[in-house]
Design an enzyme around this catalytic site. Structure first.
Site, PDB file in Angstrom:
ATOM      1  N   HIS A 150       0.610  -1.239  -0.221  1.00 36.02           N
ATOM      2  CA  HIS A 150      -0.050  -0.045   0.110  1.00 36.02           C
ATOM      3  C   HIS A 150       0.870   1.200  -0.078  1.00 36.02           C
ATOM      4  CE1 HIS A 150      -4.196  -1.361   0.553  1.00 36.02           C
ATOM      5  NE2 HIS A 150      -3.688  -2.522   1.238  1.00 36.02           N
ATOM      6  N   ASP A 192      -7.543  -1.768  -1.149  1.00 34.90           N
ATOM      7  CA  ASP A 192      -8.683  -2.807  -0.616  1.00 34.90           C
ATOM      8  C   ASP A 192      -9.843  -2.435  -0.663  1.00 34.90           C
ATOM      9  OD1 ASP A 192      -6.396  -4.018   0.590  1.00 34.90           O
ATOM     10  OD2 ASP A 192      -6.629  -2.895   2.678  1.00 34.90           O
ATOM     11  N   GLU A 240      -6.431 -12.595   1.502  1.00 34.26           N
ATOM     12  CA  GLU A 240      -7.525 -11.250   1.934  1.00 34.26           C
ATOM     13  C   GLU A 240      -8.461 -11.231   0.551  1.00 34.26           C
ATOM     14  OE1 GLU A 240      -4.898  -7.980   2.822  1.00 34.26           O
ATOM     15  OE2 GLU A 240      -4.581  -8.797   5.020  1.00 34.26           O
ATOM     16  N   HIS A 281      -7.950  -7.413  -1.097  1.00 38.68           N
ATOM     17  CA  HIS A 281      -6.571  -6.758  -1.474  1.00 38.68           C
ATOM     18  C   HIS A 281      -6.147  -7.110  -2.714  1.00 38.68           C
ATOM     19  CE1 HIS A 281      -2.455  -5.878  -0.021  1.00 38.68           C
ATOM     20  NE2 HIS A 281      -2.292  -6.478  -1.097  1.00 38.68           N
TER      21      HIS A 281
END
Length: 272
Positions: free
Chosen positions: A157, A164, A246, A249
């Site tokens: 990130h 996300d 995830e 993500h």
């Protein structure tokens, strides 16, 4: 035939070449190599996603108390989604494709400064601070979050091209606000029991640090599997790469800063 004097001359050339940064090959002087590219200026050329595509919903959790640490995270003075121009343009293409399926994107986090990652690291190493455990990591020990890959000492990130996000129906249902101190429900609970996020059912809530959030989990129902597959297809078709632990993500594959981690705050002043 090489005479002692010739050998001394060749050695002298080689030594001078080393001192001057010039290569010597076979006794011949090689042209100097071009200088390395300049260091990044410190500004990755971020844009505010809502300026690029106001149709995309935002719910920037780390600017609020509704996240796994239970307070606004360091580096989030404004609830904005910042991305590199390339990633934002790609996300606009995803939004076009999502709308064609009757859905819209909703982002939870985009560019994340290094100071926020450091804040997570500090929080994880401190005793206590588990007021949000019941919702975000009900079955994983706080001390295991880094080891199990839910948190990292570095985050993609911070390079500005990771996001996300989820999908919401069009029109998006109203989402009630989070009230600090309200009773918490596990992110692994059925959709009608956990926090009333207006996302379509992905099998868990956002930032659910649990094996149930792994993309390929066989423990979620068929509806959640279809929704995860739809989100992944929309994102990968536009050049994003997912993360298997995830479902929310995604990193833009052709990110312009693949090796640089920035620390500008999440604020409009950091754009440009």
């Amino acid at each position: 035939m090489t005479t002692p004097s010739t050998a001394r001359v060749r050695l002298t050339v080689q030594l001078l070449g080393v001192l001057a940064g010039v290569g010597v090959v076979g006794g011949c002087v090689r042209a100097p190599q071009p200088p390395p590219p300049p260091a990044p200026s410190g500004r990755p050329g971020l844009v505010v996603l809502s300026d690029v595509d106001p149709r995309i919903h935002t719910d920037i959790r780390y600017a609020t108390a509704h996240n796994f640490v239970g307070r606004p995270v360091d580096g989030y003075p404004e609830p904005l989604c910042l991305l590199t121009d390339a990633a934002a343009a790609a996300l606009r293409r995803v939004q076009d494709a999502a709308l064609a399926t009757g859905h819209s994107l909703k982002v939870y986090d985009c560019y994340r400064p290094r100071r926020a990652v450091d804040d997570f690291l500090t929080w994880a190493g401190q005793p206590g601070g588990q007021q949000m455990k019941a919702e975000f990591y009900p079955r994983v020990a706080k001390s295991d979050l880094f080891e199990q890959g839910y948190l990292g000492a570095r985050s993609t990130h911070s390079r500005g091209s990771t996001v996300d996000l989820t999908l919401v129906d069009v029109p998006a249902p109203e989402q009630p606000g989070y009230v600090p101190g309200q009773p918490l429900v596990a992110c692994t609970a059925p959709r009608d029991r956990r926090f009333a996020d207006n996302s379509i059912d992905m099998g868990t809530g956002f930032d659910c640090f649990d094996p149930l959030a792994h993309v390929a989990s066989s423990q979620v129902d068929a509806t959640a599997r279809r929704n995860r597959e739809l989100l992944r297809r929309l994102m990968t078709d536009a050049g994003f790469v997912g993360y298997d632990r995830e479902w929310w993500h995604f990193r833009y594959r052709d990110e312009p800063w693949p090796d640089t981690y920035f620390d500008l705050p999440v604020a409009r002043s950091s754009a440009g």
